[in-house]
Design a protein around this motif. Structure first.
Motif, PDB file in Angstrom:
ATOM      1  N   GLY A 159       0.783  -1.314   0.052  1.00  0.00           N
ATOM      2  CA  GLY A 159      -0.096   0.064   0.090  1.00  0.00           C
ATOM      3  C   GLY A 159       1.065   1.293   0.086  1.00  0.00           C
ATOM      4  N   PRO A 160       1.552   1.266   0.752  1.00  0.00           N
ATOM      5  CA  PRO A 160       2.609   2.678   0.874  1.00  0.00           C
ATOM      6  C   PRO A 160       3.436   3.013  -0.261  1.00  0.00           C
ATOM      7  CG  PRO A 160       2.793   1.568   3.046  1.00  0.00           C
ATOM      8  CD  PRO A 160       2.155   0.662   2.029  1.00  0.00           C
ATOM      9  N   ALA A 161       3.905   1.776  -0.926  1.00  0.00           N
ATOM     10  CA  ALA A 161       4.746   1.946  -2.188  1.00  0.00           C
ATOM     11  C   ALA A 161       3.824   2.256  -3.338  1.00  0.00           C
ATOM     12  CB  ALA A 161       5.290   0.543  -2.383  1.00  0.00           C
ATOM     13  N   GLU A 162       2.273   1.834  -3.608  1.00  0.00           N
ATOM     14  CA  GLU A 162       1.604   2.357  -4.535  1.00  0.00           C
ATOM     15  C   GLU A 162       0.889   3.879  -4.389  1.00  0.00           C
ATOM     16  OE1 GLU A 162       0.590   0.863  -7.066  1.00  0.00           O
ATOM     17  OE2 GLU A 162       1.996  -1.064  -6.768  1.00  0.00           O
ATOM     18  N   ARG A 163       0.792   4.149  -3.006  1.00  0.00           N
ATOM     19  CA  ARG A 163       0.194   5.475  -2.781  1.00  0.00           C
ATOM     20  C   ARG A 163       1.465   6.424  -3.071  1.00  0.00           C
ATOM     21  NH1 ARG A 163      -3.311   7.752   0.859  1.00  0.00           N
ATOM     22  NH2 ARG A 163      -3.579  10.115   0.270  1.00  0.00           N
ATOM     23  N   TRP A 164       2.777   5.834  -2.695  1.00  0.00           N
ATOM     24  CA  TRP A 164       3.820   7.041  -3.006  1.00  0.00           C
ATOM     25  C   TRP A 164       4.194   7.071  -4.586  1.00  0.00           C
ATOM     26  CZ3 TRP A 164       6.463  10.659  -1.462  1.00  0.00           C
ATOM     27  CH2 TRP A 164       7.715  11.066  -1.844  1.00  0.00           C
ATOM     28  N   ALA A 165       3.929   6.241  -5.432  1.00  0.00           N
ATOM     29  CA  ALA A 165       4.208   6.252  -6.702  1.00  0.00           C
ATOM     30  C   ALA A 165       3.013   7.200  -7.242  1.00  0.00           C
ATOM     31  CB  ALA A 165       3.956   4.803  -7.362  1.00  0.00           C
ATOM     32  N   GLY A 166       1.835   7.297  -6.549  1.00  0.00           N
ATOM     33  CA  GLY A 166       0.919   8.376  -7.224  1.00  0.00           C
ATOM     34  C   GLY A 166       1.246   9.690  -6.940  1.00  0.00           C
ATOM     35  N   VAL A 167       1.890   9.723  -5.817  1.00  0.00           N
ATOM     36  CA  VAL A 167       2.671  11.018  -5.539  1.00  0.00           C
ATOM     37  C   VAL A 167       3.615  11.446  -6.379  1.00  0.00           C
ATOM     38  CG1 VAL A 167       3.770  12.527  -3.509  1.00  0.00           C
ATOM     39  CG2 VAL A 167       1.821  10.719  -3.037  1.00  0.00           C
ATOM     40  N   LEU A 168       4.581  10.670  -6.562  1.00  0.00           N
ATOM     41  CA  LEU A 168       5.518  10.978  -7.622  1.00  0.00           C
ATOM     42  C   LEU A 168       5.079  11.249  -9.069  1.00  0.00           C
ATOM     43  CD1 LEU A 168       8.190   8.133  -6.913  1.00  0.00           C
ATOM     44  CD2 LEU A 168       8.165  10.362  -6.250  1.00  0.00           C
ATOM     45  N   ARG A 169       3.992  10.703  -9.400  1.00  0.00           N
ATOM     46  CA  ARG A 169       3.425  10.992 -10.515  1.00  0.00           C
ATOM     47  C   ARG A 169       2.927  12.315 -10.507  1.00  0.00           C
ATOM     48  NH1 ARG A 169       3.072   8.718 -15.981  1.00  0.00           N
ATOM     49  NH2 ARG A 169       2.341  10.480 -16.948  1.00  0.00           N
ATOM     50  N   THR A 170       2.216  12.790  -9.269  1.00  0.00           N
ATOM     51  CA  THR A 170       1.540  13.944  -9.300  1.00  0.00           C
ATOM     52  C   THR A 170       2.791  15.072  -9.377  1.00  0.00           C
ATOM     53  OG1 THR A 170      -0.230  12.998  -8.005  1.00  0.00           O
ATOM     54  CG2 THR A 170       0.154  15.594  -7.783  1.00  0.00           C
ATOM     55  N   LEU A 171       3.747  15.017  -8.734  1.00  0.00           N
ATOM     56  CA  LEU A 171       4.899  15.866  -8.614  1.00  0.00           C
ATOM     57  C   LEU A 171       5.422  15.881 -10.124  1.00  0.00           C
ATOM     58  CD1 LEU A 171       6.466  14.737  -5.240  1.00  0.00           C
ATOM     59  CD2 LEU A 171       5.230  16.758  -5.821  1.00  0.00           C
ATOM     60  N   ALA A 172       5.441  14.799 -10.575  1.00  0.00           N
ATOM     61  CA  ALA A 172       6.077  14.909 -11.965  1.00  0.00           C
ATOM     62  C   ALA A 172       5.296  15.781 -13.138  1.00  0.00           C
ATOM     63  CB  ALA A 172       6.385  13.505 -12.748  1.00  0.00           C
ATOM     64  N   ASP A 173       4.119  15.627 -12.909  1.00  0.00           N
ATOM     65  CA  ASP A 173       3.144  16.288 -13.709  1.00  0.00           C
ATOM     66  C   ASP A 173       2.872  17.758 -13.544  1.00  0.00           C
ATOM     67  OD1 ASP A 173       2.847  14.038 -15.682  1.00  0.00           O
ATOM     68  OD2 ASP A 173       1.215  13.303 -14.529  1.00  0.00           O
ATOM     69  N   ARG A 174       3.032  18.164 -12.385  1.00  0.00           N
ATOM     70  CA  ARG A 174       2.360  19.227 -12.002  1.00  0.00           C
ATOM     71  C   ARG A 174       3.430  20.670 -12.317  1.00  0.00           C
ATOM     72  NH1 ARG A 174      -0.141  19.796  -5.957  1.00  0.00           N
ATOM     73  NH2 ARG A 174      -1.725  18.181  -7.120  1.00  0.00           N
ATOM     74  N   GLU A 175       3.145  21.526 -13.097  1.00  0.00           N
ATOM     75  CA  GLU A 175       4.027  22.613 -13.543  1.00  0.00           C
ATOM     76  C   GLU A 175       4.314  23.375 -12.408  1.00  0.00           C
ATOM     77  OE1 GLU A 175       5.141  23.029 -16.254  1.00  0.00           O
ATOM     78  OE2 GLU A 175       4.217  21.261 -17.596  1.00  0.00           O
ATOM     79  N   ALA A 176       3.450  23.675 -11.291  1.00  0.00           N
ATOM     80  CA  ALA A 176       3.636  24.653 -10.321  1.00  0.00           C
ATOM     81  C   ALA A 176       5.018  23.849  -9.449  1.00  0.00           C
ATOM     82  CB  ALA A 176       2.453  24.889  -9.460  1.00  0.00           C
ATOM     83  N   VAL A 177       5.126  22.743  -9.530  1.00  0.00           N
ATOM     84  CA  VAL A 177       6.178  22.075  -8.697  1.00  0.00           C
ATOM     85  C   VAL A 177       7.598  22.515  -9.328  1.00  0.00           C
ATOM     86  CG1 VAL A 177       7.148  19.950  -7.951  1.00  0.00           C
ATOM     87  CG2 VAL A 177       4.761  20.249  -7.879  1.00  0.00           C
ATOM     88  N   ALA A 178       8.482  22.962  -8.236  1.00  0.00           N
ATOM     89  CA  ALA A 178       9.869  23.309  -8.608  1.00  0.00           C
ATOM     90  C   ALA A 178      10.412  22.450  -9.551  1.00  0.00           C
ATOM     91  CB  ALA A 178      10.823  23.365  -7.338  1.00  0.00           C
ATOM     92  N   GLY A 179      11.422  22.886 -10.656  1.00  0.00           N
ATOM     93  CA  GLY A 179      11.978  21.829 -11.637  1.00  0.00           C
ATOM     94  C   GLY A 179      12.873  20.691 -11.070  1.00  0.00           C
ATOM     95  N   VAL A 180      13.451  20.923 -10.243  1.00  0.00           N
ATOM     96  CA  VAL A 180      14.488  19.856  -9.508  1.00  0.00           C
ATOM     97  C   VAL A 180      13.722  18.834  -9.148  1.00  0.00           C
ATOM     98  CG1 VAL A 180      14.791  20.992  -7.322  1.00  0.00           C
ATOM     99  CG2 VAL A 180      16.375  19.584  -8.184  1.00  0.00           C
ATOM    100  N   VAL A 181      12.476  19.205  -8.325  1.00  0.00           N
ATOM    101  CA  VAL A 181      11.557  18.136  -7.686  1.00  0.00           C
ATOM    102  C   VAL A 181      10.953  17.315  -8.691  1.00  0.00           C
ATOM    103  CG1 VAL A 181       9.463  17.818  -6.119  1.00  0.00           C
ATOM    104  CG2 VAL A 181      11.284  19.550  -5.508  1.00  0.00           C
TER     105      VAL A 181
END
Length: 770
Positions: free
Chosen positions: A594-616
């Motif tokens: 469960g934690p690994a799947e939930r964390w993968a979703g967080v990473l996908r959100t961070l990768a797609d969101r333009e407002a997130v800092a580039g290095v992140v």
């Protein structure tokens, strides 16, 4: 003093032997004077509370360098040392008195007063003196080395290099010190007057008990004050109303290296190993010294012949003669070693200085010496685990599957929790969560003070560490501090303290709403779960807290990574790395996906969101790609979007740093996927000249971290130019270092080997016939 007698003006006065502390010349002169005068008692500069410990000096297990350690009972950090080496005049006088059955006592201001009067100091009572009186006399005589002047002025006088009257040099030195006291007064240390008043009172008491023919061994600076005819009432008036604290004293081992820093009595020395050699050599000290140096250099695979030793001895003697010195000193010996044995290089000479001139000697104290109960327990465990203190630094590799090594690990971690940093974790063959630990051990005398301080927590190492952990859990200033403490408890095997720490952890985690604090706390929790598994510790409660903390981090991290400035983006990148590693460890430890799947979703959100800092965003994309949760084509799409013409060059450079920087092997993704490399290359060549210099430092920092082989491969790929399609044509000539093309048959032949190494078994299509 009457010239030639070494005694005070009245013929029945005491024998005052003014010395330079920690000097072999002074030690030899004191030994000769005591053999000549045969006093009825010997008084030595030091705290009178140490009189009960003086019989231990004759113990067979007492081996210098050692030190008297005095500390306040109610404040063990308030402590002072009185170190003594084999060549210290005080040690020589004590041993002479013991071997001749002569009473010996310390005479100085009691430690109860000196510790109450001053702030805790590193060493003995005179630390930080404004002037070195022997140094002033040496400078007046044209010498740059005070000990060298002492040897020339004292040891090399009279027939055969010795004065005819062993007491005469002390009389001359007393006259010189009298002149210095007239010129410098108390040298800026008014406490000397109090100390010397106390010395005079103790000297009077000794003369009443043992007669007038007592000998006093003290710093030469104090001799004029001991000759002063002050009244008893005046001396007692100086001591009236002085503050005092309850103290305890013991002998502790000392080291030559510690003597070479700032020693007690205000007399730090730079070459204790050389001084010890001079004092201990029965004859031909220069020849013996050069032989030692040759042996050391040969042990390091340097070629040093017997002829080199002979030539170095001759050169040292010639240098001493040219410089007008009656005997070879350390300067001449060092110059000769550099020229003959080291071929003019200071590199091997540094080894000679470290191993021989300073030395690595560690003293020894008998078990019967007083010690706090915690020290006794530590001594017992050190013997049981065969982990004795050593003066030098050494590496220690531990295999936690072995009982002795696991016990060693627990002991070192418990001491660190108590503030006794005997061992420091070091990078070694092991890694997080494995059965190996690497330590770097270095014992220093100051650790005895830290042990005395830690004694307030308990009488055993286990009990003290448990009590300290329970107290720290309640008073920890942050959630990360409590999780780090939980990790320490598991590493140290503090099972009784863990429930208290876990309650504090659960309470802090429930109340702390700052996602940054939660993200900082999670890595230590995950490591604790893995360490508990290695040490067979029950960590069920810890796992529940860690899973709950992970859920809260997954909810709060995406909003916390938006709208950040450059510094905050770097901090968010660090937390992202820590949480990703922690989630991986957590999945292995608790066996939940469960934690690994939930964390993968967080990473996908961070990768797609333009407002997130580039290095992140770049780092999140790379973590998804490495974890097999992102197709290469999708990674190429995200990179293309980040490096598009609409993106600011600085933001695009930050995305690249997050994607290909940081982790080991970061550049390999560009080596093996030429589409990504082509995207980076096209973006880089398209940056306008006016903004290129702004992003260049960031790019240089990213790519300079790659291994030379990776940088070379990238250079060859870029030099070959872009290649459309799925890489270059197999018929094209290969670039240097690359094959002619993909050989599928040879690649398939490696599959069984890789499956065996990875422990996954044979591939399905080969299982039957393999």
């Amino acid at each position: 003093m009457t010239p030639g007698t070494g005694r005070a003006a009245d013929s029945g006065g005491p024998l005052l032997l003014g010395v330079r502390h920690h000097g072999p010349g002074s030690a030899r002169a004191v030994l000769a004077a005591l053999d000549h005068a045969r006093p009825s008692a010997v008084l030595v500069e030091g705290p009178p509370e140490g009189d009960a410990l003086l019989p231990l000096a004759a113990h067979g297990r007492m081996r210098p360098p050692v030190a008297l350690l005095a500390h306040a009972v109610d404040d063990p950090g308030r402590a002072a040392f009185w170190p003594m080496a084999e060549f210290s005049p005080e040690w020589v006088a004590i041993r002479w008195a013991s071997s001749h059955g002569v009473p010996v006592r310390f005479v100085d201001l009691p430690a109860a007063h000196s510790l109450a009067l001053t702030e805790p100091k590193e060493d003995g009572a005179e630390d930080g003196r404004g002037i070195d009186p022997i140094g002033v006399l040496a400078e007046a005589a044209g010498y740059d080395d005070p000990e060298r002047w002492w040897e020339d002025a004292v040891e090399h006088r009279g027939p055969d290099g010795r004065p005819s009257d062993p007491c005469a040099p002390f009389a001359v030195l007393a006259e010189a010190m009298t002149a210095l006291r007239e010129a410098y007064g108390d040298a800026g240390h008014p406490q000397d007057a109090v100390r010397e008043a106390c010395m005079r009172l103790q000297l009077r008491a000794a003369r009443r008990e043992f007669g007038d023919d007592v000998a006093v061994v003290c710093g030469a600076w104090h001799v004029p004050a001991l000759r002063t005819r002050a009244t008893v009432a005046a001396d007692r008036a100086l001591l009236k109303g002085m503050p005092k604290v309850r103290t305890e004293l013991t002998w502790v081992p000392w080291t030559h290296r510690r003597l070479a820093r700032r020693s007690g009595y205000g007399a730090g020395i730079e070459s204790p190993g050389w001084y010890g050699h001079l004092f201990g050599a029965p004859d031909r000290p220069v020849e013996r010294w050069m032989t030692k140096v040759a042996g050391l250099l040969r042990d390091t695979d340097r070629t040093v012949s017997s002829a080199d030793v002979i030539e170095a001895v001759a050169l040292a003697g010639a240098l001493a003669a040219v410089r007008g010195r009656p005997a070879v000193g350390l300067t001449e010996a060092t110059d000769a070693v550099r020229a003959v044995m080291c071929e003019g290089s200071d590199v091997p000479l540094a080894l000679v200085r470290d191993r021989l001139v300073v030395g690595e000697a560690l003293g020894e104290v008998p078990e019967t010496a007083p010690a706090v109960p915690l020290q006794r327990d530590l001594d017992r465990q050190q013997r049981t685990l065969r982990l004795r203190p050593e003066a030098g630094r050494r590496e220690l590799e531990l295999d936690l599957r072995k009982g002795t090594d696991a016990a060693r690990s627990r002991l070192l971690h418990r001491l660190r929790l108590l503030g006794v940093h005997w061992g420091e974790p070091a990078a070694g063959r092991g890694s997080t969560g494995t059965f190996r630990e690497s330590w770097r051990l270095h014992w220093e005398p100051e650790l005895f003070v830290r042990i005395a301080e830690a004694g307030v927590w308990g009488t055993t190492v286990l009990g003290a560490a448990t009590a300290r952990a329970e107290t720290d859990a309640v008073s920890a200033p942050s959630l990360a501090g409590v999780t780090a403490l939980a990790e320490q408890c598991l590493l140290a095997g503090l099972s009784e303290a863990l429930p208290v720490v876990m309650r504090a952890l659960a309470d802090r985690a429930a109340l702390d709403a700052d996602v940054g604090h939660l993200a900082d706390a999670l890595p230590a929790l995950a490591r604790s779960l893995r360490y508990g598994d290695v040490r067979s510790t029950d960590t069920a409660a810890l796992g529940e807290v860690a899973v709950g903390l992970t859920e809260r981090v997954c909810v709060g991290l995406p909003p916390a990574c938006t709208g950040l400035d450059a510094d905050a983006a770097v901090e968010a990148h660090r937390r992202l790395e820590g949480v990703h590693t922690a989630v991986g460890l957590l999945a292995d430890a608790v066996g939940a996906d469960g934690p690994a799947e939930r964390w993968a979703g967080v990473l996908r959100t961070l990768a797609d969101r333009e407002a997130v800092a580039g290095v992140v965003r770049g780092r999140a994309t790379r973590l998804l790609l490495d974890g097999g949760r992102l197709e290469e084509s999708e990674a190429a799409r995200l990179m293309g979007r980040a490096l598009s013409a609409g993106s600011a060059p600085a933001d695009a450079a930050a995305w690249i740093e997050g994607f290909v920087g940081g982790a080991a092997g970061g550049g390999l993704v560009l080596v093996h996927d030429e589409r990504l490399l082509a995207l980076v290359d096209a973006w880089l060549t398209g940056i306008p000249a006016d903004t290129f210099t702004g992003v260049l430092p960031l790019l240089r920092r990213t790519f300079s971290a790659y291994e030379p082989g990776v940088r070379r491969a990238l250079g060859e790929l870029v030099g070959r130019g872009p290649d459309p399609g799925r890489g270059r044509d197999a018929r094209a000539p290969a670039a240097p270092g690359f094959g002619e093309g993909l050989d599928e048959e040879r690649a398939d032949a490696m599959a069984p080997v890789l499956a065996l190494l990875l422990g996954t078994g044979l591939p399905a299509e080969q299982g039957a016939g393999g």
